[in-house]
Design a protein around this motif. Sequence first.
Motif, PDB file in Angstrom:
ATOM      1  N   ILE A  22      25.873 -43.772   9.570  1.00  0.00           N
ATOM      2  CA  ILE A  22      25.040 -42.703   9.022  1.00  0.00           C
ATOM      3  C   ILE A  22      25.909 -41.618   8.403  1.00  0.00           C
ATOM      4  O   ILE A  22      25.590 -41.083   7.341  1.00  0.00           O
ATOM      5  CB  ILE A  22      24.099 -42.146  10.106  1.00  0.00           C
ATOM      6  N   ILE A  23      27.018 -41.306   9.055  1.00  0.00           N
ATOM      7  CA  ILE A  23      27.956 -40.341   8.467  1.00  0.00           C
ATOM      8  C   ILE A  23      28.518 -40.901   7.168  1.00  0.00           C
ATOM      9  O   ILE A  23      28.649 -40.194   6.169  1.00  0.00           O
ATOM     10  CB  ILE A  23      29.073 -40.005   9.475  1.00  0.00           C
ATOM     11  N   GLY A  24      28.835 -42.189   7.138  1.00  0.00           N
ATOM     12  CA  GLY A  24      29.355 -42.821   5.935  1.00  0.00           C
ATOM     13  C   GLY A  24      28.342 -42.920   4.820  1.00  0.00           C
ATOM     14  O   GLY A  24      28.709 -43.032   3.652  1.00  0.00           O
ATOM     15  N   SER A  25      27.061 -42.886   5.150  1.00  0.00           N
ATOM     16  CA  SER A  25      26.039 -42.986   4.105  1.00  0.00           C
ATOM     17  C   SER A  25      26.005 -41.756   3.210  1.00  0.00           C
ATOM     18  O   SER A  25      25.507 -41.829   2.096  1.00  0.00           O
ATOM     19  CB  SER A  25      24.662 -43.203   4.735  1.00  0.00           C
ATOM     20  N   ARG A  26      26.548 -40.667   3.671  1.00  0.00           N
ATOM     21  CA  ARG A  26      26.612 -39.452   2.858  1.00  0.00           C
ATOM     22  C   ARG A  26      27.929 -39.357   2.095  1.00  0.00           C
ATOM     23  O   ARG A  26      28.217 -38.351   1.488  1.00  0.00           O
ATOM     24  CB  ARG A  26      26.434 -38.233   3.754  1.00  0.00           C
ATOM     25  N   ARG A  27      28.727 -40.422   2.175  1.00  0.00           N
ATOM     26  CA  ARG A  27      30.021 -40.449   1.496  1.00  0.00           C
ATOM     27  C   ARG A  27      30.108 -41.680   0.606  1.00  0.00           C
ATOM     28  O   ARG A  27      29.249 -42.546   0.640  1.00  0.00           O
ATOM     29  CB  ARG A  27      31.139 -40.431   2.536  1.00  0.00           C
ATOM     30  N   ARG A  28      31.154 -41.780  -0.157  1.00  0.00           N
ATOM     31  CA  ARG A  28      31.302 -42.884  -1.105  1.00  0.00           C
ATOM     32  C   ARG A  28      31.451 -44.238  -0.433  1.00  0.00           C
ATOM     33  O   ARG A  28      31.158 -45.260  -1.039  1.00  0.00           O
ATOM     34  CB  ARG A  28      32.490 -42.634  -2.017  1.00  0.00           C
ATOM     35  N   THR A  53      37.006 -40.490   2.987  1.00  0.00           N
ATOM     36  CA  THR A  53      36.460 -40.773   1.657  1.00  0.00           C
ATOM     37  C   THR A  53      35.756 -39.534   1.107  1.00  0.00           C
ATOM     38  O   THR A  53      35.392 -38.622   1.847  1.00  0.00           O
ATOM     39  CB  THR A  53      35.476 -41.956   1.698  1.00  0.00           C
ATOM     40  N   ASP A  54      35.558 -39.520  -0.200  1.00  0.00           N
ATOM     41  CA  ASP A  54      34.927 -38.380  -0.866  1.00  0.00           C
ATOM     42  C   ASP A  54      33.431 -38.336  -0.552  1.00  0.00           C
ATOM     43  O   ASP A  54      32.768 -39.370  -0.487  1.00  0.00           O
ATOM     44  CB  ASP A  54      35.097 -38.478  -2.385  1.00  0.00           C
ATOM     45  N   PRO A  55      32.877 -37.126  -0.371  1.00  0.00           N
ATOM     46  CA  PRO A  55      31.426 -37.018  -0.197  1.00  0.00           C
ATOM     47  C   PRO A  55      30.698 -37.314  -1.503  1.00  0.00           C
ATOM     48  O   PRO A  55      31.257 -37.187  -2.584  1.00  0.00           O
ATOM     49  CB  PRO A  55      31.210 -35.577   0.247  1.00  0.00           C
ATOM     50  N   LEU A  56      29.454 -37.718  -1.375  1.00  0.00           N
ATOM     51  CA  LEU A  56      28.623 -37.965  -2.557  1.00  0.00           C
ATOM     52  C   LEU A  56      28.332 -36.659  -3.270  1.00  0.00           C
ATOM     53  O   LEU A  56      28.200 -35.610  -2.641  1.00  0.00           O
ATOM     54  CB  LEU A  56      27.303 -38.629  -2.152  1.00  0.00           C
ATOM     55  N   PRO A  57      28.226 -36.702  -4.592  1.00  0.00           N
ATOM     56  CA  PRO A  57      27.885 -35.466  -5.316  1.00  0.00           C
ATOM     57  C   PRO A  57      26.458 -35.021  -4.974  1.00  0.00           C
ATOM     58  O   PRO A  57      25.569 -35.831  -4.777  1.00  0.00           O
ATOM     59  CB  PRO A  57      28.003 -35.859  -6.787  1.00  0.00           C
TER      60      PRO A  57
END
Length: 95
Positions: A22-28, A53-57
Amino acid sequence: MSILTLVFGLLSGCFLSVLVGIIGSRRRIGFGWAFLLSVIFTPLVGLVVALLTDPLPGGDQRWGCIGTFVAVLGMLFLAAFLLLLLTGGALIAAL
């Protein structure tokens, strides 16, 4: 080690892996890769990789309160696992 202790350990590991996903779903990296890394290695390794990894814009929250729910469930299973591990299953036998 009793079978119940093993089950609680596996369930708590799975819930922590879902939380990392879930934390990774908000990231690239996305949910799938973060979850897969957490299952193959450990949730700690998956968390480190996901946070690197970079967060999603935009940074919008997609999942609502499900992350908090899974985190609470994961902590409950981890506490139950540790309780069973420290008591050697005597708590279950007493019930």
